[in-house]
Design a protein around this motif. Structure first.
Motif, PDB file in Angstrom:
ATOM      1  N   VAL A 109       5.969  -3.926 -17.961  1.00  0.00           N
ATOM      2  CA  VAL A 109       4.518  -3.999 -17.788  1.00  0.00           C
ATOM      3  C   VAL A 109       3.989  -5.262 -18.459  1.00  0.00           C
ATOM      4  O   VAL A 109       4.033  -5.376 -19.680  1.00  0.00           O
ATOM      5  N   PRO A 110       3.483  -6.227 -17.681  1.00  0.00           N
ATOM      6  CA  PRO A 110       2.935  -7.442 -18.289  1.00  0.00           C
ATOM      7  C   PRO A 110       1.567  -7.164 -18.903  1.00  0.00           C
ATOM      8  O   PRO A 110       0.846  -6.271 -18.459  1.00  0.00           O
ATOM      9  N   PRO A 111       1.178  -7.923 -19.922  1.00  0.00           N
ATOM     10  CA  PRO A 111      -0.127  -7.710 -20.560  1.00  0.00           C
ATOM     11  C   PRO A 111      -1.262  -8.216 -19.686  1.00  0.00           C
ATOM     12  O   PRO A 111      -1.063  -8.973 -18.736  1.00  0.00           O
ATOM     13  N   GLY A 112      -2.476  -7.793 -20.027  1.00  0.00           N
ATOM     14  CA  GLY A 112      -3.658  -8.289 -19.326  1.00  0.00           C
ATOM     15  C   GLY A 112      -4.065  -7.426 -18.152  1.00  0.00           C
ATOM     16  O   GLY A 112      -3.523  -6.343 -17.910  1.00  0.00           O
ATOM     17  N   PHE A 113      -5.073  -7.913 -17.417  1.00  0.00           N
ATOM     18  CA  PHE A 113      -5.616  -7.201 -16.266  1.00  0.00           C
ATOM     19  C   PHE A 113      -5.074  -7.832 -14.980  1.00  0.00           C
ATOM     20  O   PHE A 113      -4.951  -9.054 -14.880  1.00  0.00           O
ATOM     21  N   TRP A 114      -4.791  -6.975 -13.996  1.00  0.00           N
ATOM     22  CA  TRP A 114      -4.201  -7.400 -12.733  1.00  0.00           C
ATOM     23  C   TRP A 114      -4.965  -6.779 -11.571  1.00  0.00           C
ATOM     24  O   TRP A 114      -5.501  -5.667 -11.684  1.00  0.00           O
ATOM     25  N   TYR A 115      -5.026  -7.484 -10.444  1.00  0.00           N
ATOM     26  CA  TYR A 115      -5.482  -6.868  -9.202  1.00  0.00           C
ATOM     27  C   TYR A 115      -4.376  -5.943  -8.711  1.00  0.00           C
ATOM     28  O   TYR A 115      -3.209  -6.333  -8.639  1.00  0.00           O
ATOM     29  N   ARG A 116      -4.772  -4.713  -8.372  1.00  0.00           N
ATOM     30  CA  ARG A 116      -3.790  -3.698  -7.990  1.00  0.00           C
ATOM     31  C   ARG A 116      -4.174  -3.098  -6.637  1.00  0.00           C
ATOM     32  O   ARG A 116      -5.134  -2.336  -6.534  1.00  0.00           O
ATOM     33  N   PRO A 117      -3.452  -3.444  -5.571  1.00  0.00           N
ATOM     34  CA  PRO A 117      -3.722  -2.843  -4.256  1.00  0.00           C
ATOM     35  C   PRO A 117      -3.404  -1.344  -4.290  1.00  0.00           C
ATOM     36  O   PRO A 117      -2.586  -0.880  -5.094  1.00  0.00           O
ATOM     37  N   SER A 118      -4.019  -0.613  -3.400  1.00  0.00           N
ATOM     38  CA  SER A 118      -3.760   0.825  -3.335  1.00  0.00           C
ATOM     39  C   SER A 118      -3.828   1.304  -1.898  1.00  0.00           C
ATOM     40  O   SER A 118      -4.886   1.284  -1.273  1.00  0.00           O
ATOM     41  N   GLU A 119      -2.679   1.719  -1.369  1.00  0.00           N
ATOM     42  CA  GLU A 119      -2.618   2.311  -0.037  1.00  0.00           C
ATOM     43  C   GLU A 119      -2.915   3.801  -0.225  1.00  0.00           C
ATOM     44  O   GLU A 119      -2.056   4.576  -0.623  1.00  0.00           O
ATOM     45  N   VAL A 120      -4.154   4.210   0.061  1.00  0.00           N
ATOM     46  CA  VAL A 120      -4.651   5.509  -0.396  1.00  0.00           C
ATOM     47  C   VAL A 120      -3.989   6.696   0.300  1.00  0.00           C
ATOM     48  O   VAL A 120      -4.061   7.813  -0.205  1.00  0.00           O
ATOM     49  N   GLU A 121      -3.359   6.490   1.451  1.00  0.00           N
ATOM     50  CA  GLU A 121      -2.763   7.616   2.172  1.00  0.00           C
ATOM     51  C   GLU A 121      -1.318   7.883   1.771  1.00  0.00           C
ATOM     52  O   GLU A 121      -0.676   8.772   2.314  1.00  0.00           O
ATOM     53  N   GLU A 122      -0.791   7.088   0.852  1.00  0.00           N
ATOM     54  CA  GLU A 122       0.572   7.283   0.382  1.00  0.00           C
ATOM     55  C   GLU A 122       0.577   7.422  -1.142  1.00  0.00           C
ATOM     56  O   GLU A 122      -0.060   6.640  -1.854  1.00  0.00           O
ATOM     57  N   GLU A 123       1.255   8.442  -1.632  1.00  0.00           N
ATOM     58  CA  GLU A 123       1.480   8.624  -3.066  1.00  0.00           C
ATOM     59  C   GLU A 123       0.179   8.657  -3.874  1.00  0.00           C
ATOM     60  O   GLU A 123       0.115   8.161  -5.003  1.00  0.00           O
ATOM     61  N   ASN A 124      -0.893   9.189  -3.301  1.00  0.00           N
ATOM     62  CA  ASN A 124      -2.190   9.271  -3.982  1.00  0.00           C
ATOM     63  C   ASN A 124      -2.669   7.911  -4.485  1.00  0.00           C
ATOM     64  O   ASN A 124      -3.267   7.797  -5.550  1.00  0.00           O
ATOM     65  N   GLY A 125      -2.429   6.890  -3.691  1.00  0.00           N
ATOM     66  CA  GLY A 125      -2.863   5.553  -4.064  1.00  0.00           C
ATOM     67  C   GLY A 125      -1.907   4.812  -4.962  1.00  0.00           C
ATOM     68  O   GLY A 125      -2.208   3.711  -5.410  1.00  0.00           O
TER      69      GLY A 125
END
Length: 248
Positions: A109-125
């Motif tokens: 896990v790298p430090p800091g804030f990241w943009y995180r995509p989320s495919e909402v129909e798989e694995e609860n996002g």
């Protein structure tokens, strides 16, 4: 014979030149001038087409985007679904109802804030895939994109199948598409003169796949910071000329 005041003046001029050149070198350094384009808060990015797909409305608290980002649009995934986009500290878990962002594995896990995509129909996002078009309020001289944990080749980056809508920039550093790497790797690209860019993240293999998070960073035009250093040098040289006249 030169007067003591003249010698002292020359010493002061040399010291000023050294100081000015030091300032110039400091200004040129990209690390000192770079600006992160990732908000320093967790939450969801409001997409310009958020009402065009379901579920509509934000599922997490809205983050405030940097002024350089004019808009972000989610483009359809290969299966016709649309991904959401979050800003996330990858070391913490967040429950947004239909989207549940788990904390990453310890050690990757790298430090800091990241943009995180989320495919909402798989694995609860939890599946971090999606395609997003960023438009900027001005042309960014150099745009750095960092991708976290790309483990499949030819699936992440600025891909050519967007029919001239991928980016108007030129790749300066890195490969595109992003090559496959080891678990937890960070891969960097740098693009020049960018007013928009479309990024495809990860690989959806139907319920699971290669999830990828990313960061954006803006670096100002090198000529601009060089110009500031040149002004400092010019001012010092002007001072030196005035000192010579006063000694006549």
């Amino acid at each position: 014979m030169k007067s003591i005041s003249t010698l002292l003046g020359n010493c002061a001029t040399v010291a000023s030149l050294i100081a000015a050149s030091t300032v110039t070198v400091g200004l040129v350094a990209p690390s000192a001038s770079a600006s992160s384009l990732v908000p320093l808060q967790e939450g969801e990015v409001k997409l310009v087409n958020i009402g065009d797909f379901t579920p509509s409305g934000l599922v997490g608290p809205e983050v405030t985007l940097p002024e350089l980002i004019a808009s972000v649009e989610s483009l359809a995934n290969p299966d016709g679904t649309f991904s959401r986009l979050f800003v996330d500290d990858l070391s913490t878990a967040n429950d947004y109802g239909i989207v549940q962002l788990q904390a990453g594995d310890v050690g990757t896990v790298p430090p800091g804030f990241w943009y995180r995509p989320s495919e909402v129909e798989e694995e609860n996002g939890q599946l971090e895939v999606g395609t997003f078009k960023f438009k900027f309020t001005e042309i960014i001289p150099q745009l750095t994109v960092r991708y976290f944990d790309t483990e499949s080749s030819d699936t992440t980056g600025v891909l050519p199948f967007f029919a001239d809508a991928d980016t108007d920039g030129t790749l300066l550093f890195g490969e595109n598409p992003v090559p496959a790497g080891e678990d937890g790797n960070i891969y960097t690209q740098t693009w020049q003169d960018v007013s928009f860019i479309t990024l495809k993240l990860g690989k959806d293999t139907g319920g699971t796949g290669d999830g990828v998070d990313f960061q954006l960073e803006s670096v100002p035009e090198p000529g601009t910071v060089l110009g500031l250093g040149a002004l400092a040098m010019a001012g010092t040289l002007g001072l030196r000329k005035r000192n010579k006249k006063s000694d006549v």
